[in-house]
Write a protein that holds these residues in place. Structure first.
Motif, PDB file in Angstrom:
ATOM      1  N   PHE A   9       0.831  -1.191   0.000  1.00 19.15           N
ATOM      2  CA  PHE A   9       0.000   0.000   0.000  1.00 19.15           C
ATOM      3  C   PHE A   9       0.876   1.255   0.000  1.00 19.15           C
ATOM      4  CE2 PHE A   9      -2.629  -3.166   2.369  1.00 19.15           C
ATOM      5  CZ  PHE A   9      -3.605  -3.321   1.398  1.00 19.15           C
ATOM      6  N   GLU A  35      -2.988   2.396  -3.829  1.00 18.61           N
ATOM      7  CA  GLU A  35      -3.899   3.209  -3.034  1.00 18.61           C
ATOM      8  C   GLU A  35      -5.009   2.325  -2.484  1.00 18.61           C
ATOM      9  OE1 GLU A  35      -3.268   6.179  -2.198  1.00 18.61           O
ATOM     10  OE2 GLU A  35      -1.604   6.569  -3.590  1.00 18.61           O
ATOM     11  N   ARG A  36      -5.468   2.640  -1.275  1.00 22.77           N
ATOM     12  CA  ARG A  36      -6.501   1.831  -0.628  1.00 22.77           C
ATOM     13  C   ARG A  36      -7.741   1.680  -1.507  1.00 22.77           C
ATOM     14  NH1 ARG A  36      -5.533  -1.342   4.010  1.00 22.77           N
ATOM     15  NH2 ARG A  36      -3.827  -0.373   5.152  1.00 22.77           N
ATOM     16  N   TRP A  39      -7.398  -1.093  -4.007  1.00 29.15           N
ATOM     17  CA  TRP A  39      -7.073  -2.445  -3.538  1.00 29.15           C
ATOM     18  C   TRP A  39      -8.094  -3.506  -3.950  1.00 29.15           C
ATOM     19  CZ3 TRP A  39      -3.592  -5.718  -2.735  1.00 29.15           C
ATOM     20  CH2 TRP A  39      -3.794  -6.858  -1.958  1.00 29.15           C
TER      21      TRP A  39
END
Length: 203
Positions: A9, A35-36, A39
Motif C-alpha cells: 500500500f 492506493e486503498r 485495492w
C-alpha cells in the motif's frame, strides 16, 4: 542481481523495513504502491492476495519478515554466526508481535480516549516497557545489537521505536541506551536520506 519490485500500500507499515534495508544496501527496486481505493480491484492480481509481496524477477516472495530476511542477506546485514543471526531473528519476531498488538489498538473501532487507555493500561506496561528494559540492558555495553556490526535487527529496532517515539515523544526518556541506538540508526546517511525523501503517509 535480480530485478526487484516491492508491492504494498501507499504506506510505511509492513513494507518499510524492507525499504530501509534496500536503501542501506543500495539495492535497486521498483516501489509499487497501491492506493486503498484501488485495492479491491488489485487484490486478485496479487499472488496470494496479500501484501507486501516482493517480486524477484517473476517469482513472488510473500510475508514481510521473510522478505526482509531475504533482502538483509543480499545487503550483507545477516550475521555470519548462526546464533547471532538467530538473535536478530528473535528480535525481529518480537518487534513484529509488538507492532501487531499496537496496530490492533490503532485500527480498533473505538474512540481516541479508549485507544489511549488501552495503550497506557495494557500495551505499554505489559509489552513495550519490558522489551525496552531488556534492550536497554543489552545495548548498554555494545555498539550494535548482535555480532559486533550493524544488522537488519538494528534497522528494525530503529524503525519501530522511531515510529513509536513520534506518537509518544518521551517514550525512550528512561532508556538512554535504546534512545542513543535509535538516534544512531536513523542518522545513518543512507537511512537518513531515505527518511527525508520518502512520501509522507498516515502510517
Amino acid at each position: 542481481m535480480p530485478e526487484y519490485k516491492l508491492i504494498y500500500f501507499n504506506a510505511r507499515g509492513r513494507a518499510e523495513l524492507s525499504r530501509w534495508i534496500m536503501a542501506y544496501g543500495d539495492i535497486n527496486y521498483t516501489d509499487e504502491r497501491i492506493e486503498r481505493a484501488d485495492w479491491p480491484a488489485r487484490k486478485s492480481t496479487i499472488p496470494g492476495g496479500k501484501v507486501p509481496v516482493l517480486m524477484v524477477d517473476d517469482k513472488p516472495l510473500p510475508q514481510s519478515l521473510a522478505i526482509a530476511r531475504y533482502l538483509a542477506k543480499q545487503a550483507g546485514l545477516i550475521p555470519s554466526d548462526d546464533l547471532d543471526a538467530a538473535y536478530c531473528d528473535a528480535l525481529a519476531d518480537t518487534l513484529s508481535e509488538m507492532m501487531a498488538e499496537a496496530y490492533k489498538i490503532l485500527f480498533a473501532k473505538i474512540d481516541e480516549d479508549e485507544k489511549k487507555k488501552k495503550y497506557k493500561d495494557d500495551l505499554y506496561p505489559n509489552i513495550i516497557s519490558p522489551l525496552l528494559h531488556r534492550l536497554d540492558k543489552r545495548l548498554a555495553d555494545r555498539e550494535w545489537f548482535a555480532g559486533g556490526k550493524i544488522t537488519w535487527a538494528d534497522l528494525m529496532l530503529g524503525l519501530v521505536f522511531q515510529g513509536l517515539r513520534k506518537k509518544q515523544p518521551t517514550m525512550l526518556k528512561e532508556f538512554s541506551s535504546v534512545e542513543n541506538h535509535v538516534n544512531k540508526v536513523v542518522a545513518l546517511p543512507k537511512i537518513k536520506q531515505w527518511i527525508d525523501s520518502q512520501p509522507e503517509t498516515p502510517f
